[in-house]
Write a protein that holds these residues in place. Structure first.
Motif, PDB file in Angstrom:
ATOM      1  N   LEU A   1       0.805  -1.216   0.000  1.00 37.49           N
ATOM      2  CA  LEU A   1       0.000   0.000   0.000  1.00 37.49           C
ATOM      3  C   LEU A   1       0.843   1.273   0.000  1.00 37.49           C
ATOM      4  N   GLY A   2       2.156   1.112  -0.192  1.00 40.69           N
ATOM      5  CA  GLY A   2       3.010   2.276  -0.377  1.00 40.69           C
ATOM      6  C   GLY A   2       3.499   2.944   0.892  1.00 40.69           C
ATOM      7  N   PHE A   3       3.399   2.274   2.044  1.00 38.59           N
ATOM      8  CA  PHE A   3       3.925   2.841   3.279  1.00 38.59           C
ATOM      9  C   PHE A   3       5.413   2.517   3.396  1.00 38.59           C
ATOM     10  N   ALA A   4       6.163   3.420   4.033  1.00 40.53           N
ATOM     11  CA  ALA A   4       7.607   3.236   4.124  1.00 40.53           C
ATOM     12  C   ALA A   4       7.962   2.034   4.984  1.00 40.53           C
ATOM     13  N   ASN A   5       7.159   1.762   6.000  1.00 40.21           N
ATOM     14  CA  ASN A   5       7.438   0.648   6.895  1.00 40.21           C
ATOM     15  C   ASN A   5       6.165   0.290   7.670  1.00 40.21           C
ATOM     16  N   PRO A   6       6.158  -0.850   8.376  1.00 37.53           N
ATOM     17  CA  PRO A   6       4.957  -1.253   9.128  1.00 37.53           C
ATOM     18  C   PRO A   6       4.541  -0.240  10.190  1.00 37.53           C
ATOM     19  N   ALA A   7       5.513   0.450  10.781  1.00 37.35           N
ATOM     20  CA  ALA A   7       5.179   1.424  11.821  1.00 37.35           C
ATOM     21  C   ALA A   7       4.342   2.567  11.269  1.00 37.35           C
ATOM     22  N   SER A   8       4.735   3.091  10.097  1.00 32.63           N
ATOM     23  CA  SER A   8       3.968   4.189   9.502  1.00 32.63           C
ATOM     24  C   SER A   8       2.586   3.711   9.070  1.00 32.63           C
ATOM     25  N   PHE A   9       2.500   2.463   8.604  1.00 34.65           N
ATOM     26  CA  PHE A   9       1.193   1.892   8.249  1.00 34.65           C
ATOM     27  C   PHE A   9       0.302   1.785   9.483  1.00 34.65           C
ATOM     28  N   SER A  10       0.847   1.263  10.579  1.00 35.11           N
ATOM     29  CA  SER A  10       0.072   1.104  11.808  1.00 35.11           C
ATOM     30  C   SER A  10      -0.389   2.456  12.348  1.00 35.11           C
ATOM     31  N   LEU A  11       0.489   3.460  12.260  1.00 38.90           N
ATOM     32  CA  LEU A  11       0.141   4.795  12.748  1.00 38.90           C
ATOM     33  C   LEU A  11      -1.007   5.383  11.936  1.00 38.90           C
ATOM     34  N   ALA A  12      -0.924   5.264  10.605  1.00 36.90           N
ATOM     35  CA  ALA A  12      -1.975   5.800   9.740  1.00 36.90           C
ATOM     36  C   ALA A  12      -3.293   5.055   9.955  1.00 36.90           C
ATOM     37  N   PHE A  13      -3.209   3.733  10.081  1.00 40.66           N
ATOM     38  CA  PHE A  13      -4.417   2.925  10.270  1.00 40.66           C
ATOM     39  C   PHE A  13      -5.109   3.293  11.584  1.00 40.66           C
ATOM     40  N   ARG A  14      -4.306   3.447  12.642  1.00 35.39           N
ATOM     41  CA  ARG A  14      -4.890   3.776  13.942  1.00 35.39           C
ATOM     42  C   ARG A  14      -5.484   5.181  13.937  1.00 35.39           C
ATOM     43  N   ARG A  15      -4.821   6.117  13.238  1.00 31.42           N
ATOM     44  CA  ARG A  15      -5.336   7.490  13.178  1.00 31.42           C
ATOM     45  C   ARG A  15      -6.692   7.539  12.488  1.00 31.42           C
ATOM     46  N   LEU A  16      -6.894   6.691  11.485  1.00 30.83           N
ATOM     47  CA  LEU A  16      -8.134   6.720  10.706  1.00 30.83           C
ATOM     48  C   LEU A  16      -9.235   5.847  11.298  1.00 30.83           C
ATOM     49  N   THR A  17      -8.866   4.812  12.032  1.00 33.85           N
ATOM     50  CA  THR A  17      -9.872   3.867  12.537  1.00 33.85           C
ATOM     51  C   THR A  17      -9.968   3.824  14.047  1.00 33.85           C
ATOM     52  N   GLY A  18      -8.927   4.311  14.749  1.00 35.09           N
ATOM     53  CA  GLY A  18      -8.915   4.220  16.192  1.00 35.09           C
ATOM     54  C   GLY A  18      -8.484   2.853  16.692  1.00 35.09           C
ATOM     55  N   ASP A  19      -8.037   1.984  15.780  1.00 29.29           N
ATOM     56  CA  ASP A  19      -7.636   0.633  16.146  1.00 29.29           C
ATOM     57  C   ASP A  19      -6.317   0.286  15.470  1.00 29.29           C
ATOM     58  N   THR A  20      -5.599  -0.696  16.007  1.00 29.31           N
ATOM     59  CA  THR A  20      -4.364  -1.143  15.375  1.00 29.31           C
ATOM     60  C   THR A  20      -4.695  -2.173  14.295  1.00 29.31           C
ATOM     61  N   PRO A  21      -3.838  -2.328  13.285  1.00 31.78           N
ATOM     62  CA  PRO A  21      -4.082  -3.349  12.261  1.00 31.78           C
ATOM     63  C   PRO A  21      -4.216  -4.746  12.854  1.00 31.78           C
ATOM     64  N   GLY A  22      -3.349  -5.074  13.839  1.00 29.83           N
ATOM     65  CA  GLY A  22      -3.399  -6.404  14.434  1.00 29.83           C
ATOM     66  C   GLY A  22      -4.717  -6.683  15.131  1.00 29.83           C
ATOM     67  N   ARG A  23      -5.199  -5.717  15.893  1.00 35.57           N
ATOM     68  CA  ARG A  23      -6.469  -5.920  16.597  1.00 35.57           C
ATOM     69  C   ARG A  23      -7.634  -5.966  15.601  1.00 35.57           C
ATOM     70  N   TYR A  24      -7.592  -5.128  14.575  1.00 34.92           N
ATOM     71  CA  TYR A  24      -8.661  -5.138  13.566  1.00 34.92           C
ATOM     72  C   TYR A  24      -8.736  -6.526  12.944  1.00 34.92           C
ATOM     73  N   ARG A  25      -7.586  -7.092  12.583  1.00 36.40           N
ATOM     74  CA  ARG A  25      -7.561  -8.427  11.978  1.00 36.40           C
ATOM     75  C   ARG A  25      -8.120  -9.472  12.946  1.00 36.40           C
ATOM     76  N   SER A  26      -7.738  -9.409  14.211  1.00 38.47           N
ATOM     77  CA  SER A  26      -8.204 -10.376  15.200  1.00 38.47           C
ATOM     78  C   SER A  26      -9.716 -10.320  15.386  1.00 38.47           C
ATOM     79  N   VAL A  27     -10.254  -9.102  15.459  1.00 39.88           N
ATOM     80  CA  VAL A  27     -11.698  -8.948  15.630  1.00 39.88           C
ATOM     81  C   VAL A  27     -12.451  -9.469  14.409  1.00 39.88           C
ATOM     82  N   ARG A  28     -11.969  -9.128  13.209  1.00 38.69           N
ATOM     83  CA  ARG A  28     -12.660  -9.563  11.990  1.00 38.69           C
ATOM     84  C   ARG A  28     -12.599 -11.079  11.815  1.00 38.69           C
ATOM     85  N   LYS A  29     -11.559 -11.693  12.290  1.00 39.75           N
ATOM     86  CA  LYS A  29     -11.426 -13.144  12.159  1.00 39.75           C
ATOM     87  C   LYS A  29     -11.992 -13.872  13.374  1.00 39.75           C
TER      88      LYS A  29
END
Length: 251
Positions: free
Chosen positions: A220-248
Motif C-alpha cells: 500500500l506504499g507505506f515506508a514501513n509497518p510502523a507508519s502503516f500502523s500509525l496511519a491505520f490507527r489514526r483513521l480507525t482508532g484501532d491497530t491493524p493487528g487488533r482489527y484483523r483479530s476482531v474480523r477473524k
C-alpha cells in the motif's frame, strides 16, 4: 432464479473479467471486484487466473424484500457494471460476518443471521441510490468514468506510488484543473480520497487473508509497518493487528 450477493475472499480485485448475460443482448466486459451482486434472472460469465476460490454467498428470492424491488426492473450495462464491483465496506463486513457465523455459529447465531439478512437488502438499495447520485454529472467536475479510472488506479497502487500530477495526467488534465474538479466531484481532496481508498484496501487485506503486516504496508506504499500502523490507527482508532483479530473472530 434468486438475487445473489457474493463476497470473494481469495483473490485480488480486478483479477477477473466477465459480463452479465441477458437474452438477446450482448454483454459488456468489465472487471469484477470482490463484492458482486447478481440480480434475479441474470447470469454471470467470467474468467480469471483460476485455482481454488473461497467465497461467501447470500441468496434472496424475488419479492422477499421490498428493498430489493428496485433490482427487479430493467437493467442497463452501466448499472450491471456497478453490480459486478460493489464497493461498500458495510455490505462486505455484513457478508463476511454471515460467513463466519455459518462456519462457527455461536450464542444467538440465529438472531444475528436474521438481523444481517434483513439489513443487507436495505444496505444494497441505499448503496445503489448513493452510487447513482454520485454518478450524476457535476458542472465543472470530473466525469463519472474519470472518477472510476482514478479509483481503480489508486486501488492497484502502482510501483512508485500515487501523485496528484500522475492522476491528473491519467485523465488528461492540468494539475490545477484536476485538483479543483476532483474536489468538486468527490467532495474531498485528492489526499483524503487516496487515504480512504488505501484504508479500504488495508481492511480487505487484513480481514480476508494472512498477509504479514510488513507486506501489506509495502503493497500500500507505506515506508514501513510502523507508519502503516500509525496511519491505520489514526483513521480507525484501532491497530491493524487488533482489527484483523476482531474480523477473524480471534478475540
Amino acid at each position: 432464479m434468486q438475487h445473489t450477493l457474493t463476497l470473494m475472499t481469495s483473490r485480488r480485485p480486478n483479477a477477473w473479467r466477465g459480463y452479465f448475460h441477458r437474452p438477446h443482448q450482448p454483454g459488456r466486459m468489465f472487471a469484477f471486484g470482490d463484492l458482486i451482486f447478481v440480480p434475479a434472472g441474470l447470469s454471470i460469465y467470467g474468467s480469471g487466473p483460476g485455482g481454488a476460490q473461497t467465497m461467501v454467498e447470500c441468496a434472496f428470492p424475488p419479492g422477499a424484500s421490498k428493498a430489493l424491488e428496485m433490482f427487479e426492473e430493467g437493467w442497463e450495462d452501466r448499472d450491471l457494471a456497478r453490480c459486478g464491483d460493489l464497493r461498500s465496506d458495510r455490505i462486505a463486513d455484513a457478508v463476511r460476518r454471515l460467513g463466519q457465523e455459518a462456519l462457527e455459529p455461536g450464542f444467538g447465531s440465529d438472531i444475528l443471521v436474521d438481523a444481517l439478512t434483513t439489513a443487507l437488502p436495505i444496505d444494497l438499495a441505499r448503496h445503489f441510490q448513493e452510487v447513482v447520485r454520485r454518478s450524476a454529472p457535476v458542472k465543472g467536475g470530473l466525469a463519472p468514468h474519470q472518477l472510476r479510472t482514478i479509483e481503480d488506479y489508486v486501488r492497484e497502487w502502482p510501483v512508485g506510488g500515487v501523485s496528484v500530477g500522475g492522476l491528473a495526467e491519467l485523465v488528461g488534465l492540468s494539475r490545477g484543473h484536476f485538483m479543483r474538479a476532483f474536489k468538486q466531484s468527490a467532495g474531498k481532496t485528492v489526499h483524503g480520497f487516496v487515504e480512504a481508498v488505501r484504508l479500504d484496501q488495508a481492511k480487505t487485506l487484513l480481514a480476508d487473508g494472512d498477509m504479514p503486516l510488513k507486506q501489506i504496508a509495502a503493497r500500500l506504499g507505506f515506508a514501513n509497518p510502523a507508519s502503516f500502523s500509525l496511519a491505520f490507527r489514526r483513521l480507525t482508532g484501532d491497530t491493524p493487528g487488533r482489527y484483523r483479530s476482531v474480523r477473524k473472530g480471534l478475540t
